[in-house]
Design an enzyme around this catalytic site. Structure first.
Site, PDB file in Angstrom:
ATOM      1  CE1 TYR A   1      -3.671  -2.226  -0.237  1.00  0.00           C
ATOM      2  CE2 TYR A   1      -2.977  -3.023   1.789  1.00  0.00           C
ATOM      3  CZ  TYR A   1      -3.964  -3.106   0.889  1.00  0.00           C
ATOM      4  OH  TYR A   1      -4.900  -4.268   0.646  1.00  0.00           O
TER       5      TYR A   1
ATOM      6  NE  ARG B   1      -4.870 -17.117   7.100  1.00  0.00           N
ATOM      7  CZ  ARG B   1      -4.001 -17.707   6.462  1.00  0.00           C
ATOM      8  NH1 ARG B   1      -4.183 -18.540   5.398  1.00  0.00           N
ATOM      9  NH2 ARG B   1      -3.008 -17.816   7.184  1.00  0.00           N
TER      10      ARG B   1
ATOM     11  CB  CYS C   1      -8.356 -23.894   2.412  1.00  0.00           C
ATOM     12  SG  CYS C   1     -10.028 -22.740   2.950  1.00  0.00           S
TER      13      CYS C   1
ATOM     14  CB  CYS D   1     -14.915 -19.499   7.164  1.00  0.00           C
ATOM     15  SG  CYS D   1     -13.778 -20.420   7.611  1.00  0.00           S
TER      16      CYS D   1
END
Length: 671
Positions: free
Chosen positions: A180, A325, A351, A368
């Site tokens: 960024y 996550r 994943c 998810c």
């Protein structure tokens, strides 16, 4: 009593920490992750508030809300991104902090300007940056910002920080990594300026220092500032750990916490960790920054296990544990760890399908694979059945297990029938591939969850028939028999697979013989037919072992449908191990020791030592027609879910196992 339990289970993880005017009740930080939940105008949605509240209620110590745009539209990122460039956004943001504070969580927010990572198709203008270098190969060419513009953007950060504090946030984070805008100044891969903002470390850090100064002036002395960094950019010519430590000399004064991330756009598999990377693999970065500057650092990187988090803290690698996550997968991660119920944690399998694949490129909202309701959580368990209901589930893969557990948790009497002598389905098999071992965490969780349900009976070794199912007098039958490898009628294929003397195999052959392949396969030629996820699993197994590896795909490109992290990891593997890639190439014939392929009308015979045909999977529903006939005209409802409908991904089966079952029970009048 709860405090005592917390102290006994992972005492470092559940100890408080005070930074300036903020005291966290534990050391767990929810990392900022884009969600695509915002409205098109950048407003915080009700989904947002419920999503973050669930993680606060689950015991998270500090929640850092996803990156929020400080200058619109120039600096916006993502399909729908939160905004904080106007005062009108403060009320909804305040509603969020107020809601989460009531559960004891501290609240931070990440301030960001996308720079060259913005897209003109979304903003309507050319991206801006430190120079004319794109943020990734093939990216749009930005225009360099002038000094006056940089001063204006730094002031925008300050104004955004002031709004954040007014909205009730306890901490502001400045995003200075991940390709960024600020990162585009810090990284020599994107900054070739020759003025005071380019060249040496001090000059490249100058814009970031301006931003930090404006933010500190805006928030005052009692609000902590976190600085998120790509400590090691992990690209050729990029900043190394040592380079980061050098430029931080100029940024250290007003930063209170160092959020030690890694990587840039071209190395995104190390930013959004690939599934093969070890738990806490980046903690050496946090330790190096902490030891030099003696300020709290956040260690992140595939940290799923509470014990792994505790070990990082105990060793002194970091002061805080960043989980991203993992908190999408299980919002109650902290509460379960504090109680010592580690087996109940639904551990992220990295994943990157619902989180990365949905958002980056897919332009869809966050989802998810293993958590079918990231917003509603386990509220469905409060919806008990109103009358007795018997459910039979055929197939104990992840879709069938989710369906069986969901039905049992609402009060149904459930029988789960599985042909194999074990449960877990294809996920268990795939997890035998070394780089896929974390996939086993999901069926392990489902097994543990099922074992705790007295009204769920699992019968293995049962080759179910319609008669077997009917004898159980079900009100609802769920067929979840999964998928099998797709093996089309190509000349010689089926004969070669059946021939024990042939060198032709399927993905299941690889899995069943996984321990027989030597670590060093130099000189062996491996050819893989199929450039999808299954074929790539085979390539990524053999290529690092030194095999001369070729992958063949009929489509114009390899890796169709992969998420951004997996795509980057695939490209790295292909380049590093010199994998030959043949696209627009069709398999015409299979012999025991060669493939005959056709490209541009020309046929070529390719000999191999190991030939794998990995053309994907196909639905396998051997008793579905039998079931529909057996229950025709009866009140019993039938559902076909997951891969037994159409071979897809685990996320689709999990979603169906939860929501199709609940919706059907509701339609039938049981809920």
């Amino acid at each position: 009593m709860e405090d005592v339990t917390m102290k006994n289970n992972f005492k470092h993880l559940f100890s408080p920490l005070t930074v300036r005017g903020m005291t966290m009740k534990n050391r767990v930080v929810m990392m900022p992750m884009g969600s695509n939940f915002a409205g098109h105008d950048g407003e915080l949605s009700d989904e947002h508030i419920t999503y973050y509240e669930l993680r606060a209620k689950g015991g998270t110590g500090l929640i850092i809300v996803e990156n929020i745009c400080v200058k619109y539209p120039e600096g916006s990122n993502g399909t729908t991104q939160l905004r904080i460039d106007k005062d009108c956004y403060i009320p909804r943001l305040y509603k969020l902090t107020e809601t989460c504070h009531r559960h004891g969580a501290c609240m931070g927010i990440q301030l960001n300007h996308a720079g060259a990572s913005a897209m003109s198709s979304r903003t309507g203008m050319q991206p801006v940056s430190s120079s004319v270098l794109p943020s990734k190969p093939g990216g749009e060419l930005p225009r360099p910002l002038s000094k006056e513009e940089l001063e204006g953007i730094a002031a925008d950060y300050g104004a955004a920080a002031r709004r954040a504090v007014n909205a009730g946030f306890d901490l502001v984070e400045i995003h200075a990594g991940h390709s960024y805008l600020i990162s585009q100044f810090l990284s020599p891969t994107m900054n070739d300026r020759t003025d005071e903002f380019g060249g040496c470390a001090e000059n490249r850090a100058r814009f970031c220092k301006m931003v930090i100064g404006e933010v500190r002036a805006a928030v005052g002395p009692r609000v902590p500032i976190s600085l998120r960094l790509s400590v090691d950019e992990l690209v050729e010519g990029g900043n190394t750990l040592e380079d980061c430590l050098a430029y931080l000399e100029y940024l250290n004064d007003e930063a209170d916490i160092f959020d030690t991330s890694a990587a840039l756009n071209p190395s995104i598999q190390y930013q959004i960790d690939a599934n093969y990377l070890a738990d806490g693999w980046r903690s050496y970065m946090a330790r190096a920054v902490r030891e030099k500057f003696h300020k709290p650092s956040i260690a992140i990187g595939n940290i799923r296990s509470p014990q792994a988090a505790e070990d990082i803290l105990e060793k002194g690698d970091a002061d805080l544990i960043g989980i991203g996550r993992g908190l999408i997968a299980d919002p109650d991660w902290c509460a379960k760890a504090a109680r010592g119920d580690v087996c109940d944690i639904r551990k992220c399998i990295s994943c990157n399908i619902g989180c990365v694949g949905n958002r980056i490129g897919g332009n869809r909202p966050l989802r998810c694979t293993i958590n079918p309701d990231i917003i509603g959580g386990e509220a469905y368990k409060k919806r008990n059945i109103s009358k007795p209901c018997r459910v039979v589930v055929v197939g104990a893969g992840t879709a069938g297990l989710e369906a069986a557990c969901t039905a049992a948790e609402t009060g149904c009497t459930v029988t789960l029938l599985e042909k194999q002598d074990h449960i877990g389905g294809l996920s268990v098999e795939i997890s035998k591939i070394p780089d896929k071992k974390r996939l086993a965490d999901f069926p392990d969780y489902l097994k543990h969850r099922a074992a705790g349900l007295d009204n769920l009976t699992i019968r293995t070794g049962v080759d179910a028939t319609a008669h077997t199912v009917k004898s159980l007098r079900p009100d609802l039958v769920v067929n979840a028999t999964g998928s099998v490898p797709l093996l089309p009628p190509i000349t010689g294929l089926h004969e070669s697979l059946a021939d024990k003397k042939a060198d032709v195999y399927s993905i299941l052959d690889l899995i069943q013989n996984i321990d027989r392949y030597p670590e060093d396969m130099s000189g062996r030629k491996v050819i893989v037919i199929g450039g999808g996820a299954v074929g790539l699993d085979v390539v990524e197994f053999f290529a690092p072992r030194g095999a001369d590896t070729t992958i063949i795909e009929m489509m114009p490109f390899i890796g169709n449908g992969l998420d951004a992290s997996s795509t980057s990891s695939m490209k790295e593997c292909m380049e590093k191990h010199s994998v030959t890639q043949l696209v627009n190439t069709a398999l015409k014939k299979v012999t025991p020791h060669s493939f005959l392929v056709e490209k541009d009308g020309q046929e070529e015979e390719l000999p191999f030592d190991y030939g794998f045909v990995c053309l994907g999977m196909k639905a396998h529903a051997p008793i579905w027609d039998e079931l529909t006939k057996a229950f025709e005209g009866e009140d019993t409802a039938l559902l076909n879910i997951g891969d037994s409908v159409r071979a897809r991904r685990i996320i689709d089966g999990t979603d169906a196992g939860r929501h199709m079952v609940l919706n059907t029970l509701e339609q039938l009048g049981y809920l």
